[in-house]
Design an enzyme around this catalytic site. Structure first.
Site, PDB file in Angstrom:
ATOM      1  N   TRP A 105       2.103  -1.237   6.166  1.00 53.54           N
ATOM      2  CA  TRP A 105       2.019  -1.874   7.321  1.00 53.54           C
ATOM      3  C   TRP A 105       0.482  -1.867   7.909  1.00 53.54           C
ATOM      4  CZ3 TRP A 105       6.181   2.137   8.967  1.00 53.54           C
ATOM      5  CH2 TRP A 105       5.551   3.530   8.982  1.00 53.54           C
ATOM      6  N   CYS A 147       0.774  -1.314   0.108  1.00 57.31           N
ATOM      7  CA  CYS A 147       0.032  -0.043   0.013  1.00 57.31           C
ATOM      8  C   CYS A 147       0.771   1.050  -0.098  1.00 57.31           C
ATOM      9  CB  CYS A 147      -0.862  -0.089   1.250  1.00 57.31           C
ATOM     10  SG  CYS A 147      -0.218  -0.295   2.825  1.00 57.31           S
ATOM     11  N   SER A 148       0.661   2.239   0.954  1.00 58.88           N
ATOM     12  CA  SER A 148       1.897   3.204   0.937  1.00 58.88           C
ATOM     13  C   SER A 148       3.230   2.834   1.852  1.00 58.88           C
ATOM     14  CB  SER A 148       1.171   4.472   1.625  1.00 58.88           C
ATOM     15  OG  SER A 148       0.172   4.683   0.747  1.00 58.88           O
TER      16      SER A 148
END
Lengths: 550, 650
Positions: free
Chosen positions: B334, B330-331
């Site tokens: 986490w 994702c970014s």
């Protein structure tokens, strides 16, 4: 009339059947007077589908070249699709199904032709007589009597020939009261709460009209259910405004001046076409197969179905609360007293009376509070959610009742002797059946049709031990308490067993059900083994002692 | 503080008077009632917000909202007291140092050895071995030995054999927070794997040879497949916006043999707001059906749950059916990445659907890979914008799966609820801090206890009675319906209205079946003992009289298959058994057996709000939850009538 005239093409080959969650199957389609039969003789997957014409709610046809497709939507909410090669065959079959599924004469219905393949152990037509009910009642109180005033259905056409009324009211008075109540439905006993001797009565609206007519006998009749100095409640299932408007048409409600001992509560329950529209919208939402069904919850909300469930349960709980908690007698009515009234009185009994949570007791409840009480099944259940005919008397009143029972069942999963399948079964048979039980609109019509003589009763079949075992709840433990369900939105759920029955994968849930049954079965077997061994050991030990003495 | 009133949210009428105590770790409310003196304990770390409302004639209301969805409404007679309590709680609920947290003072009376054993219960090395690595394709890398490459990663990391230290370090420099692609799940059967990372620092045109080699290495580690999927779990728009900041996503042209896929799961801020909206709906005093359904739809919560699930299903399908490896990010890799990897693993591998396996899964995908527990769940006072129900959503996904596959999980709903509770409670050290590195520095394992050992000790309470290890649902991959089945996602009242017992089914099938199974086990044991005794007796008697023993054989067989209703163990006993069960009450019991976490003084937050019998609460629900209300019965009669009718609401 000969059914053969309606069947232009009795048989078509190479028909393909499509159903959700099943692979398409090819087979032969046959039409008989009452059934649509599809059979596939493929070696790996031979199967037959029998569909009653009366179960068909609507049929659509379309063509691609010479391949015709008919989509059949059933009253039990199932949808199947048949691909039929040959335009003529397809058209013939479609028009035959259409004609056969909309026969207008009751006596042409399948129950009049059905010949059971099972041995009748007990005739369901005489399983639940009001006389037996009264006998039970007489063992706890002598304040009531059986009246045969309606013997010829002359006083009230929608009542059964015998009814239970307060002992102090004679038949002459009943006749007068009948003239004062809509459709002659004078107040009769619906339920007697043994715990505190309180009674629930039901009737139709009083015909007070605009000038406030009164009927002394009516007042006397319902006051007879009160203990001295105590009050009762009238639960009117219409909002006050509707009740007031009803006066203009000759109807009305109990005025305080004439019924000073009664407190009137208006608990609105939706009826007729509003319910039918809800039903149609809900089924539409459940059948929406589009992939990005984002607005599922708002569609569910827009159908208002669960709102009706919540209202109905609340009203029933209120009636039960008045009786059990307030120690007051209750009279329930709406306008005609054949729909919302019966929903409330029967649900209140589910809450109050442990007997109604058994299979036998629930059957008795359905017979007493719905069939004998004159709920017009034939009008209400003529069509289901797919029909285009918008008759104003069609409404899923009985289905709503069954769903409320299911909601209570979900909150008290160990307190009912029957399982969900039993409720689904009643839903199916109310709409289409080989049995005569749900035909006709009241006892008078059933007598004229000679249903007990000419058709088989659903109960004759269901109550056979081999059938009964399918409807038993393995978790059941008799619970003698009053069960109070929660009516908060968080506690109410969509009845997937009916509304998503055909469009959800059910295998895993069925496996879970099986597992539950197995756990209980194994436990019972072990108990039996252990007890047998204990006994045997005890015997051997005493024997051993005897021998030792010898 | 004395004479405090604890209000029932559903009915102002039902309030109890008692004394409020503040301790270093708990808020405790003790009822004045002489017989029961019921206590409500709330851990400071569970408090998510405290609201002081305008003083009224009766006192000063204080509203405490908890992270486990409990809402406590107190009325304190004196304004000054209320203010003091408010100020103290604000301080107590927002600790600034780890040392202030409950786990450092919590002592379950276990010795040092037991504590160490507890921490060894979940062993990730063992887990990777179980998956089948190291092997010909995967090896353990020590490149992050001293957290030198990535401080939010664990020290021991599995990477493809062909990925040299040079490639790893190079790739890490091209990834947000240096979170390079690493192995999350390996599928022994077909060599396909799930790897995870953060977003690449690709901006509009940047490339990194080592990163490209890294992805290549992941593909080569699965010789059966000629491409890998790269799954970006963000909505495309968000990922594109990141490019302007020099981050972004993989360009299919630069990487050989990848198939790139967006799966739109919203970010932590959207999720936080969504939960907030849903909780507002749960808190409505007496919502109509429409209020409730509209609110639920508008919160978007179930839509988000479905998005996470769909992503998990996509990956599980790629691995199980296509045999293709997947890299998920994702970014930062986490939050959404952890959700999606663990949902996929749960679908793929039946082991994670056992109690032990589920602990391992959380330890692997969440704890070891640096999910920021401290920030997300606000254990220490911090930026409220960092808080988000990320793992709550994963836990809900598991519950939704349990609803669809009732026999597939070894554990029950209570297990999930208790894990959720302890993620916020800070009573055990497992979920402290934001990374393995921080936990090691704090010496968590020496100074606190492990939740897993505690749950494992009480595992009998968490068993799903329908689970059988040889059942078809417990084998292989789960295939949930994805197509049009939005209606399969349901509101989880057991979690979000957890403390309102009145809303739940009054009889629990799970508890009932567990009691039956327990009894079954006792019967099995007894049966064995009896059979042994019988054999002994027969042996001793057979010498005496052979004819006689033959008869007995027959009677034994007969006995085995006869059931007798008047036996010692009539079903009635189940309900007695049930009363001792910790969770929801069966109908016959009274309602004060709330969710009990108290086995070892964990009185943290069990709210015994409902002391009333079933019947009372039934009536209660009815009268104050109905839209038109049993209380305000419209009638044409004037005030007198409605006054009289009010008692119906009582």
């Amino acid at each position: 009339m000969e059914f053969a005239e309606l069947i232009k093409t009795p048989r078509a080959d190479n028909v393909v059947l499509h159903r959700p969650f099943h692979l398409a199957v090819e087979g032969t389609l046959c039409l008989t007077g009452h059934h649509l039969i599809f059979s596939s003789r493929r070696q790996d997957n031979a199967e037959e589908l029998w569909l009653l014409h009366s179960n068909i709610d609507s049929i659509e046809k379309r063509f691609v070249g010479s391949l015709g497709t008919i989509v059949i939507k059933c009253k039990d909410l199932r949808i199947i699709q048949l691909d039929i090669p040959g335009m003529e065959e397809c058209l013939n079959i479609a028009s035959s199904i259409e004609a056969l599924s909309t026969l207008d004469s009751v006596t042409l219905m399948y129950p009049f032709f059905y010949r059971p393949m099972f041995e009748v152990l007990e005739d369901g037509w005489s399983s639940f007589l009001l006389e037996q009910e009264f006998e039970l009642l007489s063992s706890v109180t002598n304040e009531w009597r059986l009246s045969c005033v309606n013997k010829e259905f002359s006083v009230c056409p929608s009542y059964p020939p015998v009814v239970i009324v307060p002992k102090s009211i004679d038949d002459e008075a009943l006749r007068k009261v009948a003239l004062f109540r809509h459709g002659g439905r004078f107040p009769v006993l619906s339920y007697y709460h043994k715990k505190n001797g309180m009674a629930m009565m039901r009737s139709s609206q009083p015909l007070t009209g605009t000038n406030g007519r009164r009927c002394k006998e009516d007042e006397k009749l319902i006051n007879a259910t009160l203990r001295s100095g105590r009050r009762g409640f009238v639960i009117d299932t219409r909002p006050l405004t509707v009740a007031q408007q009803a006066r203009a048409k000759g109807g009305g409600f109990e005025q305080e001046v004439h019924y000073p001992q009664w407190r009137r509560i208006h608990k609105y329950i939706e009826r007729f076409n509003i319910l039918q529209e809800s039903f149609i919208k809900l089924v539409e939402a459940c059948n929406d197969q589009s992939h990005n069904m984002d607005r599922w919850l708002s569609k569910l909300e827009a159908s208002n179905w669960l709102t009706h469930i919540k209202e109905l349960l609340t009203a029933a709980c209120l009636a039960a609360q008045c009786i059990d908690r307030e120690g007051a007698s209750v009279l329930v009515h709406g306008s005609e007293g054949t729909d919302s009234t019966l929903q409330v009185t029967s649900l209140a009994q589910i809450i109050l009376d442990p007997r109604c949570r058994t299979i036998r007791g629930f059957e008795a409840l359905v017979v007493r509070e719905w069939l004998q009480a004159g709920h017009p099944f034939q009008q209400r259940c003529a069509q289901s959610a797919y029909s285009n005919s918008k008759q104003k008397w069609e409404a899923p009143v009985f289905l709503l009742f069954l769903e409320c029972v299911w909601q209570i069942h979900r909150q008290f999963p160990c307190s009912f002797e029957f399982n969900e399948h039993f409720l689904v079964l009643l839903f199916e048979h109310a709409y289409a059946s080989q049995f005569g039980t749900f035909l006709g609109n009241n006892e008078s019509e059933r007598a004229k049709l000679k249903l007990p003589q000419k058709t088989m009763s659903l109960w004759s079949w269901v109550n056979r031990p081999e059938e009964l075992s399918r409807f038993q709840n393995p978790l059941y433990e008799a619970n003698s308490l009053v069960i109070w369900p929660s009516v908060a939105p968080q506690s109410l759920q969509l009845w997937e067993g009916v509304f998503l029955r055909w469009n959800r994968p059910s295998r895993f849930l069925e496996e879970a059900e099986e597992e539950r049954i197995n756990i209980i079965k194994y436990n019972k077997e072990l108990q039996a083994k252990v007890n047998a061994l204990r006994r045997q050991l005890a015997e051997m030990e005493t024997d051993g002692e005897v021998q030792g003495e010898e | 503080v004395e004479n405090v009133r604890l209000l029932d949210r559903l009915s102002s009428r039902r309030a109890v008077v008692g004394t409020l105590y503040l301790t270093a770790t708990h808020v405790i409310f003790v009822e004045n009632g002489s017989e029961t003196r019921k206590e409500t304990w709330v851990l400071h770390s569970q408090i998510s917000s405290i609201e002081k409302q305008a003083t009224t004639a009766t006192g000063c209301p204080l509203l405490i909202r908890c992270k486990n969805f409990q809402v406590i409404h107190l009325v304190i007679p004196q304004e000054r007291d209320c203010h003091d309590v408010y100020i103290s709680l604000i301080r107590l609920a927002r600790p600034v140092k780890y040392e202030e947290l409950y786990c450092f003072s919590f002592n379950p009376k276990l010795d040092k050895e037991e504590r160490e054993q507890g921490w060894k219960l979940v062993d990730l090395n063992e887990e990777y071995n179980r998956m089948g690595v190291p092997n010909n394709y995967w090896q353990i890398s020590d490149v992050n030995r001293d957290y030198g490459v990535c401080d939010s990663y664990p020290t021991e990391i599995y990477v493809p054999k062909s990925a040299t230290a040079h490639i790893i370090v190079g790739s890490s420099k091209f990834r947000s927070r240096r979170r390079f692609p690493a192995l999350s799940y390996y599928c022994k059967g077909n060599n396909a794997s799930i790897c995870r990372s953060s977003q690449p620092l690709s901006g509009f045109s940047a490339r990194c040879l080592e990163d490209e080699q890294m992805l290549q290495a992941i593909r080569k580690a699965n010789p059966g497949s000629d491409f890998i999927y790269v799954v970006d779990t963000r909505p495309k728009l968000n990922a594109m916006a990141n490019r302007a900041a020099g981050k972004g996503y993989e360009n299919e042209d630069n990487y050989s043999n990848i198939k790139f896929q967006f799966i739109g799961i919203e970010n932590i801020h959207v999720m936080r707001n969504s939960l907030q909206k849903m909780l507002e709906v749960c808190e409505l005093k007496s919502p109509s059906m429409s209020d409730f359904l509209w609110g639920l739809e508008n919160s978007g919560w179930l839509k988000h749950i479905k998005a996470i699930m769909d992503a998990g299903i996509f990956i599980a399908k790629a691995v199980a059916e296509e045999g293709v490896s997947v890299l998920v990010h994702c970014s930062d890799g986490w939050d959404r990445t952890a959700q999606v990897c663990s949902v996929a693993s749960l679908l793929l591998d039946p082991y994670y659907r056992t109690m032990k396996g589920f602990m391992v899964l959380i330890e692997k995908d969440w704890v070891s890979f640096g999910h920021k527990f401290n920030h997300r769940y606000g254990n220490l006072d911090g930026d409220p914008k960092e808080i988000s129900p990320v793992i709550d959503q994963f836990i809900e996904c598991v519950w939704q799966l349990m609803e669809q596959f009732p026999c597939a999980f070894e554990f029950n709903e209570r297990f999930l609820i208790h894990i959720q509770h302890h993620i916020y409670s800070c009573q055990f050290g497992n979920f402290l801090c934001n990374s393995q590195k921080e936990r090691r520095e704090l010496k968590i394992k020496e100074r606190t206890y492990s939740l897993w050992a505690h749950l494992w000790k009480n595992r009998a309470d968490y068993l799903n009675p329908l689970y059988r290890s040889d059942h078809s649902q417990t084998q292989g991959t789960l295939h949930p319906q994805i197509a049009p089945c939005n209606f399969l996602y349901k509101f989880w009242s057991g979690m979000y209205n957890r403390f309102e017992k009145g809303l739940h089914p009054r009889q629990s099938v799970t508890d009932y079946l567990m009691a039956v199974k327990e009894e079954t086990q006792q019967l099995e044991e007894e049966l064995e003992v009896l059979q042994e005794r019988l054999a002994n007796l027969q042996k001793s008697q057979s010498g005496n009289n052979k004819v006689k023993s033959k008869q007995q054989d027959r009677s034994q067989q007969f006995g085995l298959y006869t059931s007798n209703n008047s036996l010692a163990n009539t079903p009635q006993e189940y309900s007695n058994d049930l009363k001792s069960f910790p969770s929801r009450s069966p109908s016959q019991g009274d309602e004060d057996s709330a969710l009990i976490l108290t086995q070892d003084n964990l009185k943290s937050s069990d709210p015994d709000l409902s002391a009333n019998s079933d019947q009372e609460s039934g009536v209660e629900d009815l009268s104050c939850r109905s839209p038109s209300g049993g209380g305000c019965l419209p009638s044409e009669d004037s005030g007198k009538d409605s006054d009289e009718a009010v008692f119906l609401a009582g």
